[in-house]
Design an enzyme around this catalytic site. Sequence first.
Site, PDB file in Angstrom:
ATOM      1  CD1 TRP A 179      -0.226  -1.179   2.583  1.00  0.00           C
ATOM      2  CD2 TRP A 179       0.879   0.553   2.906  1.00  0.00           C
ATOM      3  NE1 TRP A 179       1.047  -1.349   4.278  1.00  0.00           N
ATOM      4  CE2 TRP A 179       0.845   0.085   4.209  1.00  0.00           C
ATOM      5  CE3 TRP A 179       0.927   1.510   3.152  1.00  0.00           C
ATOM      6  CZ2 TRP A 179       2.092   0.286   5.759  1.00  0.00           C
ATOM      7  CZ3 TRP A 179       1.627   2.650   3.893  1.00  0.00           C
ATOM      8  CH2 TRP A 179       1.789   1.915   5.160  1.00  0.00           C
ATOM      9  CG  ASN A 180       5.113   1.004   0.802  1.00  0.00           C
ATOM     10  OD1 ASN A 180       4.483   0.147   0.040  1.00  0.00           O
ATOM     11  ND2 ASN A 180       6.193   1.734   0.966  1.00  0.00           N
ATOM     12  CE  LYS A 203      -3.772  -9.631  -1.257  1.00  0.00           C
ATOM     13  NZ  LYS A 203      -3.623  -7.964  -1.641  1.00  0.00           N
ATOM     14  N   PRO A 204      -2.909  -5.878  -5.735  1.00  0.00           N
ATOM     15  CG  PRO A 204      -4.143  -4.154  -6.887  1.00  0.00           C
ATOM     16  CD  PRO A 204      -3.707  -5.846  -6.471  1.00  0.00           C
ATOM     17  CG  ASP A 205      -3.073  -3.128   1.406  1.00  0.00           C
ATOM     18  OD1 ASP A 205      -3.984  -2.660   1.065  1.00  0.00           O
ATOM     19  OD2 ASP A 205      -2.199  -4.026   1.838  1.00  0.00           O
ATOM     20  N   GLY A 254       6.923  -6.539   0.567  1.00  0.00           N
ATOM     21  CA  GLY A 254       5.953  -6.735   1.855  1.00  0.00           C
ATOM     22  C   GLY A 254       6.492  -6.590   3.076  1.00  0.00           C
ATOM     23  CB  SER A 255       5.885  -7.856   6.579  1.00  0.00           C
ATOM     24  OG  SER A 255       5.045  -8.735   6.458  1.00  0.00           O
ATOM     25  CD  GLU A 276      11.837  -3.426  -1.533  1.00  0.00           C
ATOM     26  OE1 GLU A 276      11.005  -2.707  -0.784  1.00  0.00           O
ATOM     27  OE2 GLU A 276      11.854  -2.344  -2.749  1.00  0.00           O
ATOM     28  CG  LEU A 277      11.530  -9.795   2.285  1.00  0.00           C
ATOM     29  CD1 LEU A 277      11.588 -10.401   3.020  1.00  0.00           C
ATOM     30  CD2 LEU A 277      10.154  -9.775   1.408  1.00  0.00           C
ATOM     31  CB  CYS A 310      11.047  -0.393   1.700  1.00  0.00           C
ATOM     32  SG  CYS A 310       9.178  -1.212   1.610  1.00  0.00           S
ATOM     33  CD  GLU A 408      10.161  -1.833   8.031  1.00  0.00           C
ATOM     34  OE1 GLU A 408      10.815  -1.077   7.159  1.00  0.00           O
ATOM     35  OE2 GLU A 408      10.045  -3.273   7.921  1.00  0.00           O
TER      36      GLU A 408
END
Length: 539
Positions: A179-180, A203-205, A254-255, A276-277, A310, A408
Amino acid sequence: MTDITAENSGAGRNPVAPGAGRTVASAVPQSLVARLARGITAAEGAATEWTVAPLTGEPLAELPQSTVADVDTAYRLARGAQQAWAARPVRARAAVLLRFHDLLLKRQDEVLDLIQTETGKARLHAFEEVLATAMAARHYGRAAAGYLKDRRRGGAVPVLTHTVEGRRPKGVVGQISPWNYPLELSVSDALPAFVAGNAVVNKPDTQTALTALWARELLVEAGLPAELWQIVVGDGPVIGPAVVERADYVSFTGSTRTGREVAQRAAARLVGASLELGGKNAMLVLADADLEKAAEGAVRACFSSAGQLCISIERLFVHGSVADAFLERFAARTRALRLGGGLAYGADMGSLVSQRQLDTVTRHVEEAVKAGATVLAGGQARPDIGPLFFEPTILDGVTDQMAVCAEETFGPVVSIYRFDTEDEAVATANATPYGLNSSVWTRDLRRGRAVAARLRTGTVNVNEAYAAAYGSVASPMGGMGDSGLGRRHGAEGILRYTEAQTIASQRVMPLAPAFGLDDEKFAALFTRSLRALKALGFK
């Protein structure tokens, strides 16, 4: 918590930027929502979910929710379109990206409104997404043919073996985007997949699906076959695994916790994945740094998109000899940042995206202050501006027992640490399982690059916050350690969406005994040949 009780525009509290005079409803009318929602792969009569505008708390969009059966449909449609797309010449596919580039810049105000209303970020930070997406479109539109072209390789036997390495599309890429950065992290990762000949099921948020749907509509206008990019929207723990379990390759942002689950599901099917986390990124201000520039850069590094980035900085290491002078400058700039939720340029920082993010930021700050940290700037929520605003916050005296030290935060909070030697700074900055981004500030660029090479992060910026490395789209960007696998941008960013294929043609003689040679003579001949090839410098 420190007493910050000055009036709204006074010395203690961040000032409020003038409003833009436009409401969420006027910027994103329900007619636009309905049109964009038709791009979601979902059965007629599907259940719906409302999203909320973070800036105001108003209802924003009622979106149909996809089911696992809808994910099956999305993959079926995507696979049906992919082969014909892959058969097009690379330059024809790349031309779509270049047309998209021009359309995006021409109609950027439309998507800036969407990004702001869905994320709550300031318009300048929303523009960063437009900028990054256009740069990626231009780069792969121009460079894809070179990345993907067949390459002649050394054969088993010089002259007699003709060997070519080719690149073939994976098929259908399953993409899960956060989402960011809803434009940049959905579209910029999809563009190289498309130009490499793949289809994408994204699949977007749900909170930021309108931005991805708008981008899909624009790409279709630029010439992308509509069925090639399928968008599904729904509950992450249900729809996310369905996307991963049907993909030929997985792209996830994401996370770290969810990224591990994605990696396990992909590995079980022997399917590749790029991830990418999270990050706990560090900025180092060396003793010889230009303190004015470093303080200005620290504001961008820590508070862009309200810290919901991120690659933003959450740990700031300052040489002891300049710490007081730097912090005086940094804190003054931070207190002067204008907060606002207007849909126009002018605010320096916007809102957090959700109550969950606000709760995390509040907890980290309050627990740190209770345990002895000092607030140098900010430190409070600002419900007078909007329901999810929190002031840009600088914490001094943070210790490793505090959650804000290692977890984080993903919000507008940075912790200050002093150091005496560069060895100490590097060791402490590297003392984290994360390794996404870092920043070094010094007047000596050679020295800065030497320090940068010692930091265990996928990108390092010297005398810049994050944009220099991220914006260098011909170079790879990604994380080490718990910050992920694989890279976006550059050659790695497009080749990850391809399978390498070697085609070797043998001429004159086989690689086996022939022309009357027995096994022993064949072995002797090739032994002499190998020695000669080494002596002649063949690779």
